[in-house]
Design a protein around this motif. Sequence first.
Motif, PDB file in Angstrom:
ATOM      1  N   GLN A   1      84.096 -69.011  41.364  1.00  0.00           N
ATOM      2  CA  GLN A   1      85.149 -68.010  41.240  1.00  0.00           C
ATOM      3  C   GLN A   1      86.442 -68.690  40.816  1.00  0.00           C
ATOM      4  O   GLN A   1      86.843 -69.694  41.372  1.00  0.00           O
ATOM      5  N   VAL A   2      87.080 -68.119  39.804  1.00  0.00           N
ATOM      6  CA  VAL A   2      88.317 -68.685  39.284  1.00  0.00           C
ATOM      7  C   VAL A   2      89.470 -68.363  40.223  1.00  0.00           C
ATOM      8  O   VAL A   2      89.612 -67.236  40.679  1.00  0.00           O
ATOM      9  N   GLN A   3      90.290 -69.375  40.487  1.00  0.00           N
ATOM     10  CA  GLN A   3      91.402 -69.157  41.393  1.00  0.00           C
ATOM     11  C   GLN A   3      92.533 -70.137  41.129  1.00  0.00           C
ATOM     12  O   GLN A   3      92.294 -71.317  40.891  1.00  0.00           O
ATOM     13  N   PHE A   4      93.772 -69.633  41.147  1.00  0.00           N
ATOM     14  CA  PHE A   4      94.970 -70.458  41.184  1.00  0.00           C
ATOM     15  C   PHE A   4      95.632 -70.248  42.542  1.00  0.00           C
ATOM     16  O   PHE A   4      95.766 -69.112  42.999  1.00  0.00           O
ATOM     17  N   VAL A   5      96.061 -71.337  43.161  1.00  0.00           N
ATOM     18  CA  VAL A   5      96.747 -71.243  44.446  1.00  0.00           C
ATOM     19  C   VAL A   5      98.053 -72.006  44.359  1.00  0.00           C
ATOM     20  O   VAL A   5      98.055 -73.224  44.181  1.00  0.00           O
ATOM     21  N   GLU A   6      99.156 -71.271  44.508  1.00  0.00           N
ATOM     22  CA  GLU A   6     100.478 -71.871  44.440  1.00  0.00           C
ATOM     23  C   GLU A   6     100.958 -72.211  45.847  1.00  0.00           C
ATOM     24  O   GLU A   6     100.657 -71.502  46.813  1.00  0.00           O
ATOM     25  N   CYS A  22     100.394 -76.223  42.105  1.00  0.00           N
ATOM     26  CA  CYS A  22      99.440 -75.179  41.733  1.00  0.00           C
ATOM     27  C   CYS A  22      98.066 -75.824  41.623  1.00  0.00           C
ATOM     28  O   CYS A  22      97.840 -76.662  40.757  1.00  0.00           O
ATOM     29  N   ALA A  23      97.173 -75.429  42.491  1.00  0.00           N
ATOM     30  CA  ALA A  23      95.813 -75.941  42.479  1.00  0.00           C
ATOM     31  C   ALA A  23      94.893 -74.943  41.808  1.00  0.00           C
ATOM     32  O   ALA A  23      94.967 -73.736  42.078  1.00  0.00           O
ATOM     33  N   ALA A  24      94.030 -75.435  40.940  1.00  0.00           N
ATOM     34  CA  ALA A  24      93.133 -74.565  40.190  1.00  0.00           C
ATOM     35  C   ALA A  24      91.686 -74.900  40.501  1.00  0.00           C
ATOM     36  O   ALA A  24      91.357 -76.046  40.806  1.00  0.00           O
ATOM     37  N   SER A  25      90.836 -73.908  40.408  1.00  0.00           N
ATOM     38  CA  SER A  25      89.415 -74.122  40.653  1.00  0.00           C
ATOM     39  C   SER A  25      88.606 -73.292  39.664  1.00  0.00           C
ATOM     40  O   SER A  25      89.155 -72.469  38.930  1.00  0.00           O
ATOM     41  N   GLY A  26      87.338 -73.496  39.661  1.00  0.00           N
ATOM     42  CA  GLY A  26      86.475 -72.653  38.858  1.00  0.00           C
ATOM     43  C   GLY A  26      86.373 -73.053  37.406  1.00  0.00           C
ATOM     44  O   GLY A  26      86.051 -72.232  36.565  1.00  0.00           O
ATOM     45  N   GLU A  88     120.022 -67.590  40.724  1.00  0.00           N
ATOM     46  CA  GLU A  88     119.205 -66.792  39.811  1.00  0.00           C
ATOM     47  C   GLU A  88     117.802 -67.355  39.608  1.00  0.00           C
ATOM     48  O   GLU A  88     116.964 -66.722  38.960  1.00  0.00           O
ATOM     49  N   ASP A  89     117.523 -68.526  40.149  1.00  0.00           N
ATOM     50  CA  ASP A  89     116.166 -69.078  40.125  1.00  0.00           C
ATOM     51  C   ASP A  89     115.308 -68.500  41.256  1.00  0.00           C
ATOM     52  O   ASP A  89     114.105 -68.750  41.307  1.00  0.00           O
ATOM     53  N   SER A  90     115.918 -67.745  42.154  1.00  0.00           N
ATOM     54  CA  SER A  90     115.170 -67.139  43.253  1.00  0.00           C
ATOM     55  C   SER A  90     114.141 -66.162  42.690  1.00  0.00           C
ATOM     56  O   SER A  90     114.475 -65.275  41.903  1.00  0.00           O
ATOM     57  N   ALA A  91     112.891 -66.341  43.088  1.00  0.00           N
ATOM     58  CA  ALA A  91     111.800 -65.531  42.547  1.00  0.00           C
ATOM     59  C   ALA A  91     110.500 -65.935  43.236  1.00  0.00           C
ATOM     60  O   ALA A  91     110.458 -66.934  43.965  1.00  0.00           O
ATOM     61  N   VAL A  92     109.459 -65.168  42.967  1.00  0.00           N
ATOM     62  CA  VAL A  92     108.108 -65.602  43.309  1.00  0.00           C
ATOM     63  C   VAL A  92     107.564 -66.361  42.101  1.00  0.00           C
ATOM     64  O   VAL A  92     107.616 -65.856  40.977  1.00  0.00           O
ATOM     65  N   TYR A  93     107.059 -67.541  42.342  1.00  0.00           N
ATOM     66  CA  TYR A  93     106.563 -68.405  41.277  1.00  0.00           C
ATOM     67  C   TYR A  93     105.035 -68.388  41.270  1.00  0.00           C
ATOM     68  O   TYR A  93     104.400 -68.536  42.324  1.00  0.00           O
ATOM     69  N   PHE A  94     104.480 -68.240  40.069  1.00  0.00           N
ATOM     70  CA  PHE A  94     103.040 -68.164  39.874  1.00  0.00           C
ATOM     71  C   PHE A  94     102.612 -69.186  38.829  1.00  0.00           C
ATOM     72  O   PHE A  94     103.404 -69.604  37.983  1.00  0.00           O
ATOM     73  N   CYS A  95     101.346 -69.536  38.846  1.00  0.00           N
ATOM     74  CA  CYS A  95     100.775 -70.300  37.748  1.00  0.00           C
ATOM     75  C   CYS A  95      99.555 -69.544  37.211  1.00  0.00           C
ATOM     76  O   CYS A  95      98.949 -68.726  37.907  1.00  0.00           O
ATOM     77  N   ASN A  96      99.219 -69.855  35.972  1.00  0.00           N
ATOM     78  CA  ASN A  96      98.100 -69.187  35.309  1.00  0.00           C
ATOM     79  C   ASN A  96      97.891 -69.919  34.000  1.00  0.00           C
ATOM     80  O   ASN A  96      98.688 -70.766  33.597  1.00  0.00           O
ATOM     81  N   ARG A  97      96.837 -69.597  33.307  1.00  0.00           N
ATOM     82  CA  ARG A  97      96.688 -70.095  31.963  1.00  0.00           C
ATOM     83  C   ARG A  97      97.812 -69.515  31.110  1.00  0.00           C
ATOM     84  O   ARG A  97      98.460 -68.532  31.462  1.00  0.00           O
ATOM     85  N   TRP A 105      95.559 -64.333  38.412  1.00  0.00           N
ATOM     86  CA  TRP A 105      96.818 -64.410  39.155  1.00  0.00           C
ATOM     87  C   TRP A 105      96.554 -64.647  40.639  1.00  0.00           C
ATOM     88  O   TRP A 105      95.709 -63.999  41.240  1.00  0.00           O
ATOM     89  N   GLY A 106      97.303 -65.591  41.226  1.00  0.00           N
ATOM     90  CA  GLY A 106      97.261 -65.822  42.657  1.00  0.00           C
ATOM     91  C   GLY A 106      98.364 -65.045  43.354  1.00  0.00           C
ATOM     92  O   GLY A 106      98.968 -64.136  42.783  1.00  0.00           O
ATOM     93  N   GLN A 107      98.623 -65.425  44.614  1.00  0.00           N
ATOM     94  CA  GLN A 107      99.630 -64.724  45.412  1.00  0.00           C
ATOM     95  C   GLN A 107     101.046 -65.182  45.100  1.00  0.00           C
ATOM     96  O   GLN A 107     102.017 -64.490  45.416  1.00  0.00           O
TER      97      GLN A 107
END
Length: 115
Positions: A1-6, A22-26, A88-97, A105-107
């Motif tokens: 199963q593909v997963q990114f975990v930030e 950001c750790a990736a698997s799959g 202004e850098d305050s945000a939720v940060y994600f990783c992905n291709r 998309w992770g959490q």
Amino acid sequence: QVQFVESGGGFVQAGGSHGLSCAASGGIFSDNTIGWYRQAPGKQRDLIAWITPLGYTAYANSVRGRFAISRDNAKNTVYLQMNSLRPEDSAVYFCNRNPPVHNYWGQGTQVTVSS
């Protein structure tokens, strides 16, 4: 199963530094360009930095010169070092291709920069 975990989010004072992972698997990592994205409340999710399989990097204007993306293919991990942080850098940060795949998309991880 593909997963990114930030991971690595937190509270930081303006002008400070912070790092994300950001750790990736799959089987989705070593042959792909990976990007960091962020989404502030009420705003769209934006691509801010990306790195190719060979390590070439590029940045959005908003973070160029302050943020640095890197990768460790042996660990299937991408990093984002953030310096000179601004409120202004305050945000939720994600990783992905890059370009992103919807189902990957992770959490995300929250970064809050206080002034």
